[in-house]
Scaffold this motif. Structure first.
Motif, PDB file in Angstrom:
ATOM      1  N   VAL A   1     -10.507   4.233   4.921  1.00  0.00           N
ATOM      2  CA  VAL A   1      -9.341   4.424   3.745  1.00  0.00           C
ATOM      3  C   VAL A   1      -8.809   3.098   3.260  1.00  0.00           C
ATOM      4  CG1 VAL A   1      -7.547   5.580   2.844  1.00  0.00           C
ATOM      5  CG2 VAL A   1      -9.361   7.064   4.206  1.00  0.00           C
ATOM      6  N   ALA A   2      -8.219   2.543   4.328  1.00  0.00           N
ATOM      7  CA  ALA A   2      -7.388   1.396   3.809  1.00  0.00           C
ATOM      8  C   ALA A   2      -8.316   0.257   3.247  1.00  0.00           C
ATOM      9  CB  ALA A   2      -6.967   0.686   5.251  1.00  0.00           C
TER      10      ALA A   2
ATOM     11  N   ARG B   1      -2.366   7.584   1.318  1.00  0.00           N
ATOM     12  CA  ARG B   1      -3.317   7.069   0.737  1.00  0.00           C
ATOM     13  C   ARG B   1      -4.303   7.953   0.246  1.00  0.00           C
ATOM     14  NH1 ARG B   1      -3.759   2.625   5.833  1.00  0.00           N
ATOM     15  NH2 ARG B   1      -1.759   1.408   5.280  1.00  0.00           N
ATOM     16  N   GLU B   2      -4.808   7.859  -1.002  1.00  0.00           N
ATOM     17  CA  GLU B   2      -5.793   8.844  -1.406  1.00  0.00           C
ATOM     18  C   GLU B   2      -7.027   7.913  -1.807  1.00  0.00           C
ATOM     19  OE1 GLU B   2      -4.146  11.909  -4.154  1.00  0.00           O
ATOM     20  OE2 GLU B   2      -2.194  11.309  -3.431  1.00  0.00           O
TER      21      GLU B   2
ATOM     22  N   GLU C   1      -8.763   6.153   9.019  1.00  0.00           N
ATOM     23  CA  GLU C   1      -7.630   5.332   8.600  1.00  0.00           C
ATOM     24  C   GLU C   1      -7.974   3.953   8.140  1.00  0.00           C
ATOM     25  OE1 GLU C   1      -2.955   4.334   9.678  1.00  0.00           O
ATOM     26  OE2 GLU C   1      -4.450   4.963  11.389  1.00  0.00           O
TER      27      GLU C   1
ATOM     28  N   ARG D   1      -6.840  12.949   0.824  1.00  0.00           N
ATOM     29  CA  ARG D   1      -5.395  12.422   1.138  1.00  0.00           C
ATOM     30  C   ARG D   1      -4.846  12.186   2.796  1.00  0.00           C
ATOM     31  NH1 ARG D   1      -0.632  12.807  -1.839  1.00  0.00           N
ATOM     32  NH2 ARG D   1       1.452  13.370  -0.567  1.00  0.00           N
TER      33      ARG D   1
ATOM     34  N   ARG E   1       0.797  -1.186  -0.273  1.00  0.00           N
ATOM     35  CA  ARG E   1       0.047  -0.020   0.180  1.00  0.00           C
ATOM     36  C   ARG E   1       0.867   1.298  -0.044  1.00  0.00           C
ATOM     37  NH1 ARG E   1      -3.770  -1.916   4.934  1.00  0.00           N
ATOM     38  NH2 ARG E   1      -4.772  -3.419   4.264  1.00  0.00           N
TER      39      ARG E   1
ATOM     40  N   ASP F   1      -2.252  10.708   5.625  1.00  0.00           N
ATOM     41  CA  ASP F   1      -0.750  10.597   5.639  1.00  0.00           C
ATOM     42  C   ASP F   1      -0.829   9.722   6.889  1.00  0.00           C
ATOM     43  OD1 ASP F   1       1.854  10.263   6.277  1.00  0.00           O
ATOM     44  OD2 ASP F   1       2.332  12.063   5.369  1.00  0.00           O
TER      45      ASP F   1
ATOM     46  N   GLU G   1     -10.387   0.919   0.900  1.00  0.00           N
ATOM     47  CA  GLU G   1     -10.602   1.127  -0.332  1.00  0.00           C
ATOM     48  C   GLU G   1     -11.680   1.027  -1.118  1.00  0.00           C
ATOM     49  OE1 GLU G   1      -7.326  -1.144  -2.415  1.00  0.00           O
ATOM     50  OE2 GLU G   1      -5.797  -0.001  -1.610  1.00  0.00           O
TER      51      GLU G   1
END
Length: 229
Positions: free
Chosen positions: A162-163, A127-128, A159, A133, A123, A135, A165
């Motif tokens: 976002v992970a 991550r966007e 987090e 965005r 990964r 960090d 996806e």
């Protein structure tokens, strides 16, 4: 990130747990080998922080069990010994990193983040998705170029989302990944945190509720309303 601290010195274990919480890292404590193995069997941890000298099954035995499980969970070993032979034997057991007592909490945090980065090497560090965005190492979030200030818990929840996806994450999984074992499974903490997170990120909403299933990140639809529940 959620870690298991296996340490039989209560003061040290609690100090580390409380310090990690300030860094948005959820942590559980096991004071002996039996408790460690029990927690490992029922919870999903990202990293084990393992003291070698603990009651019951030794830290070495716990490390062997973790490696044998095939989960690939990184192990950071703690020890009062600074001899090369001790470190070598720890690495031979499957440890990914080593930290000698006494240590600075900041160094432990940096090592945990490095292990987590290695674990998720496929990964991107930043991550966007959907204009976000994130960090995880600077602990910063931007939406469409605008900095968004989040609480530690809001950041931890975001987090995880976002992970995923765009995949759906259940409230139970969010509770497991962003809180510790003392969290009440019947609490409305997840709903309240997600609600506050939506407000911080602003409109159009990008955290969608999938009724009866959980939450996910999605690209905003300008002309459509979105379930905020």
């Amino acid at each position: 990130m959620r870690v298991l601290i296996v340490e039989d010195e209560p003061y040290l274990a609690e100090a580390v747990r409380d310090g990690l919480r300030l860094e948005a890292i959820a942590a559980d404590i096991a004071g002996d080998g039996d408790t460690a193995l029990e927690l490992l069997s029922i919870n999903a941890y990202d990293i084990a922080v393992l003291d070698r000298d603990i009651p019951g099954p030794s830290g070495d035995e716990v490390a062997k069990r973790i490696v044998a499980s095939g989960t690939g969970m990184p192990i950071l070993m703690l020890t009062a010994a600074d001899r090369l032979d001790d470190k070598a034997s720890g690495f031979e057991l499957g440890a990914d990193d080593y930290l000698t007592k006494p240590f600075e909490l900041r160094e432990l945090v940096l090592r945990l983040r490095a292990l987590d980065r290695r674990r998720a090497h496929n990964r991107p560090p930043v991550r966007e998705i959907a204009g976000l965005r994130l960090d995880p190492f600077r602990r910063e979030v931007h939406r469409d170029g605008r900095y968004v200030a989040l609480t530690r818990k809001q950041f931890a929840v975001l987090e995880v989302l976002v992970a995923a996806e765009g995949g759906v994450v259940s409230a139970e999984e969010l509770l497991e990944r962003a809180w510790d074992e003392n969290a009440d499974p019947f609490t409305n903490a997840v709903r309240i945190t997600v609600s506050g997170l939506r407000k911080r990120l602003g409109e159009p909403w990008i955290i969608a509720t999938v009724p009866g299933v959980g939450y996910r990140i999605e690209h905003p639809a300008p002309d459509e309303g979105e379930d905020r529940g």
